[in-house]
Design a protein around this motif. Structure first.
Motif, PDB file in Angstrom:
ATOM      1  N   GLN A   1      -2.016  -0.622   1.978  1.00  0.00           N
ATOM      2  CA  GLN A   1      -0.965   0.080   2.718  1.00  0.00           C
ATOM      3  C   GLN A   1       0.425  -0.164   2.141  1.00  0.00           C
ATOM      4  O   GLN A   1       1.351   0.614   2.375  1.00  0.00           O
TER       5      GLN A   1
ATOM      6  N   GLU B   1      -1.420   3.596   8.267  1.00  0.00           N
ATOM      7  CA  GLU B   1      -1.925   2.887   9.445  1.00  0.00           C
ATOM      8  C   GLU B   1      -0.831   2.513  10.438  1.00  0.00           C
ATOM      9  O   GLU B   1      -1.117   2.258  11.605  1.00  0.00           O
TER      10      GLU B   1
ATOM     11  N   CYS C   1      -2.134  -3.032  13.865  1.00  0.00           N
ATOM     12  CA  CYS C   1      -2.540  -1.790  13.202  1.00  0.00           C
ATOM     13  C   CYS C   1      -3.261  -2.023  11.878  1.00  0.00           C
ATOM     14  O   CYS C   1      -3.933  -1.112  11.387  1.00  0.00           O
ATOM     15  N   HIS C   2      -3.143  -3.206  11.270  1.00  0.00           N
ATOM     16  CA  HIS C   2      -3.813  -3.495  10.002  1.00  0.00           C
ATOM     17  C   HIS C   2      -4.937  -4.523  10.186  1.00  0.00           C
ATOM     18  O   HIS C   2      -5.215  -5.316   9.280  1.00  0.00           O
TER      19      HIS C   2
END
Length: 336
Positions: A288, A207, A147-148
């Protein structure tokens, strides 16, 4: 059952009776292996009326050899503490553990680095008690996108792993994965798919959270989305039960109560907000994760979740589903 355990959870009599009689299933606890004695902390889950917990024995940050060591040592710890723990192999073991007032435990893997590029490891891990596995822990790997990271989608190796997971009975988990990877994994699986611990990105834009179409696609397989108690993924007030219920409400409105559960991702220690960040920025980018953490909803709050759902007007059948019966349904369908 729980006759010899305290039920003084600080909630109403009605909520206490419901929580004590329900099957309570936490689909993910953050017990990243350091030494097996950390499992002493499992008593917190048992005392909170939780019947089943999946603990992570390894994640993408550590080498696959460390994951195998973790599984081995965790199994040994559980085997030598039969007075309070049951190593789950089958669904019946969960019911047996509950009858005996013990905590039923399985393992999960956060990222397919644990496979070392070897499809045969899926069957090995399943035999060792791993009942669910996600593709990539935040960053890309041989199986797919995190996701990152750049959203590379599900790789050919990832597709082979999905097929093997379906064959052996391991649940496909799309938490921590990139959007395209999750959608392609959901499409590839012939069995129900889950997000063991993920919140609604429409409510809180991080995210690690997931969009409404991912939620709907997961539910369409017969799967379940587990709301997570990590404060950073919940909302402006951090790790509070009210945010948990807001995410549950959102998903129930989208896909119905039968596709919602919880995977708190609780840890054994408390991260205090605004402390210096000490972990690798490769897996936790500063955009994040600006500080060391925002806290977690602990297992002690599980009874308060039951109370909050009652207060919101949820009917008993739906509360029982959210507390555990929905994830149980998936296990019955997938495990072999």
């Amino acid at each position: 059952m729980r006759e010899n355990m305290t039920t003084d959870w600080g909630i109403s009599e009605k909520a206490t009776a419901l929580h004590a009689s329900a099957l309570v299933w936490d689909d993910h606890g953050d017990f990243a292996y350091t030494k097996a004695s950390i499992l002493q902390g499992l008593e917190r889950w048992r005392a909170a009326g939780i019947d089943y917990l999946s603990i992570n024995a390894g994640y993408g940050v550590v080498p696959w050899t460390k994951t195998l060591e973790g599984v081995s040592q965790f199994r040994h710890w559980i085997r030598t503490h039969p007075e309070s723990l049951v190593q789950v192999e089958t669904v019946e073991d969960i019911f047996r553990a509950r009858r005996e007032g013990k905590l039923a435990v399985t393992f999960d893997l956060e990222g397919m680095n644990a496979l070392n590029g070897d499809i045969g490891m899926v069957d090995l891990y399943y035999r060792l008690g791993v009942r669910q596995m996600l593709f990539a822990y935040n960053r890309n790997n041989l199986a797919g996108g995190g996701c990152h990271d750049e959203d590379i989608g599900l790789t050919e190796f990832g597709r082979q792993v999905v097929a093997e997971m379906n064959r052996v009975g391991m649940v496909v988990d799309c938490s921590h994965c990139a959007y395209k990877t999750s959608r392609e994994a959901i499409e590839a699986s012939k069995a129900p798919v889950i997000f063991s611990h993920a919140n609604a990105r429409k409510l809180w834009d991080h995210e690690r959270n997931i969009w409404d179409d991912q939620i709907k696609a997961c539910a369409a397989t017969g799967g379940v989305i587990g709301i997570t108690g990590v404060g950073r993924f919940m909302g402006p007030r951090g790790p509070v039960v009210e945010h948990l219920v807001e995410h549950i409400d959102h998903m129930v409105e989208l896909v119905g109560p039968e596709h919602v559960g919880f995977g708190m991702d609780s840890v054994l220690h408390t991260h205090k907000p605004n402390q210096p960040f000490t972990r690798s920025r490769e897996y936790w980018p500063e955009s994040q994760y600006p500080d060391s953490g925002s806290g977690y909803v602990g297992p002690e709050d599980a009874p308060h979740l039951t109370q909050a759902l009652l207060d919101r007007g949820y009917v008993e059948k739906d509360i029982r589903g959210i507390l555990g019966e929905n994830f149980l349904r998936v296990a019955k369908q997938v495990w072999k």
